[in-house]
Design an enzyme around this catalytic site. Structure first.
Site, PDB file in Angstrom:
ATOM      1  N   GLN A 127      47.959  47.980 114.473  1.00 31.51           N
ATOM      2  CA  GLN A 127      46.933  48.537 115.426  1.00 31.51           C
ATOM      3  C   GLN A 127      46.328  47.480 116.048  1.00 31.51           C
ATOM      4  O   GLN A 127      45.676  47.665 117.099  1.00 31.51           O
ATOM      5  CB  GLN A 127      46.278  49.594 114.447  1.00 31.51           C
ATOM      6  CG  GLN A 127      46.767  51.129 114.167  1.00 31.51           C
ATOM      7  CD  GLN A 127      47.326  50.799 113.028  1.00 31.51           C
ATOM      8  OE1 GLN A 127      47.518  49.881 112.275  1.00 31.51           O
ATOM      9  NE2 GLN A 127      47.393  52.137 112.350  1.00 31.51           N
ATOM     10  N   ASP A 185      37.485  56.329 108.369  1.00 33.85           N
ATOM     11  CA  ASP A 185      38.034  57.546 108.296  1.00 33.85           C
ATOM     12  C   ASP A 185      37.358  58.702 107.620  1.00 33.85           C
ATOM     13  O   ASP A 185      37.333  59.794 107.786  1.00 33.85           O
ATOM     14  CB  ASP A 185      39.627  57.295 107.808  1.00 33.85           C
ATOM     15  CG  ASP A 185      40.269  56.735 109.092  1.00 33.85           C
ATOM     16  OD1 ASP A 185      40.331  55.555 108.905  1.00 33.85           O
ATOM     17  OD2 ASP A 185      40.868  57.367 109.788  1.00 33.85           O
TER      18      ASP A 185
END
Ligand code: MRU
Length: 356
Positions: free
Chosen positions: A199, A240
């Site tokens: 990412q 997260d």
């Protein structure tokens, strides 16, 4: 400045940019079926905690909008199935469950008031769009709070991609960097590639380059070296899920960066919306960690790069709160002791939602 659009509501459908194809190709898909949205989340067409939440909300709205149910009772039964399907996609990012909970509350509110299915459908679509709008405003506020903590000039490090692609707004960690940069701070971003899904290399490098923010791409095993020798002023990453005591789950590799940051006296910050808090979990031990396919470790773009051996792929790790200098949220900045500061911010958020 360029802001990527990972997801938009497009007149009875959802359009998503396929993040698996970046940076090579910019390809978008149009979804009309909530099951396709669930698959897109699971297979990482869209990823990043807040963006997953927006996708789940839009998926729930799509499911209701295109339902053939002819009564509120039938639609309610179908809606439960829709939410279940969307919930079973990715386990770690709590934004997914937060967004679905919000859609469920709105659905319950609406169906208690009316049996006019057209009205319910329209209002559910509006709720999903509202969630997306709020996420954009949230990112801007996180950016303003966090930018104050960025150095006037010099290097900052991030991890994974917590930019526009991950939220649908300007991003959380990259939002902080972007706001600081727009304020005139002369920042240069060190971007770890973020194995195995890359990412950092594929998405953060792409976003920063498009936004005109200077960067240096590094491999994950260069992190310690740069923190020790590179005059890094701050590390800022997304999250997260944040437990009640401040322990924070983020992309695999974040924990080692936080430890190395502390060792080298570099402040390590988290930038995340209040919807990322999970105060029902006391500490990081309770955070579910997604195990993804080991093929993402043993193969690169379909090509085997390791022999056929046992491999592991936990997609997230947990950084203990003691390594986190501050958490930037849309409601302000939390500092240790997090058990108190996170609760205070969460209840401020709660009253704002109630006052809406
Ligand atoms: O597996 P991903 O790409 O969904 O993981 C993303 C991250 O870990 C991000 O840092 C996090 O979701 C915050 S995004 C603003």
């Amino acid at each position: 400045m360029y802001v990527a659009q990972p997801i938009i509501w497009t007149d009875g459908s959802v359009t998503m940019l396929d993040q698996r194809r970046l940076p090579g190709e910019e390809i978008s898909y149009i979804y009309t079926d909530y099951r396709e949205v669930a698959k897109a989340i699971r297979e990482m067409v869209i990823r990043g905690a807040p963006a997953i939440g927006v996708a789940a909300a839009m998926g729930a709205a799509l499911g209701v909008l295109h339902s053939s149910a002819t009564s509120v009772e039938a639609l309610s039964a179908e809606f439960a199935e829709i939410c279940d399907t969307l919930a079973k996609t990715r386990p770690t990012a709590v934004d997914l469950f937060w967004a679905l909970e919000r859609m469920k509350c709105r659905f319950a509110e609406l169906t208690a008031l009316t049996s006019d299915l057209a009205k319910v459908k329209q209002a559910m679509v509006e709720e999903a769009q509202q969630i997306h709008l709020e996420k954009k405003a949230t990112d801007e506020a996180i950016g303003r709070f966090g930018a104050e903590f960025m150095p006037r000039e010099g290097q900052v490090m991030t991890q994974c991609n917590a930019g526009a692609l991950a939220t649908g707004g300007i991003g959380t960690a990259l939002g902080v960097i972007r706001v600081a940069f727009e304020q005139g701070r002369k920042l240069h971003v060190l971007v770890p590639e973020t194995r195995p899904y890359l990412q950092g290399a594929r998405l953060t490098a792409w976003e920063l380059q498009k936004g005109g923010i200077p960067l240096t791409l590094i491999t994950d095993n260069m992190v310690g070296h740069f923190l020790k020798t590179g005059k890094v002023g701050a590390v800022v990453t997304g999250a997260d899920r944040i437990a009640a005591n401040g322990d924070t789950a983020n992309k695999i590799g974040t924990y080692q960066i936080a430890v190395l940051a502390k060792e080298n006296h570099v402040p390590f910050y988290i930038a995340a919306p209040v919807s990322t808090f999970d105060l029902s979990i006391l500490d990081g031990h309770g955070i579910p960690i997604e195990e993804r396919s080991v093929a993402e470790v043993t193969h690169f773009q379909g090509v085997r790069i390791a022999p056929d051996v046992h491999a592991a792929h936990p997609a997230f790790d947990v950084t203990p709160a003691r390594y986190i200098a501050a958490v930037f949220t849309e409601r302000g900045v939390a500092r240790a002791p997090y058990t108190e500061s996170l609760r205070a911010l969460a209840s401020a958020a709660q009253s704002a939602v109630t006052a809406r």
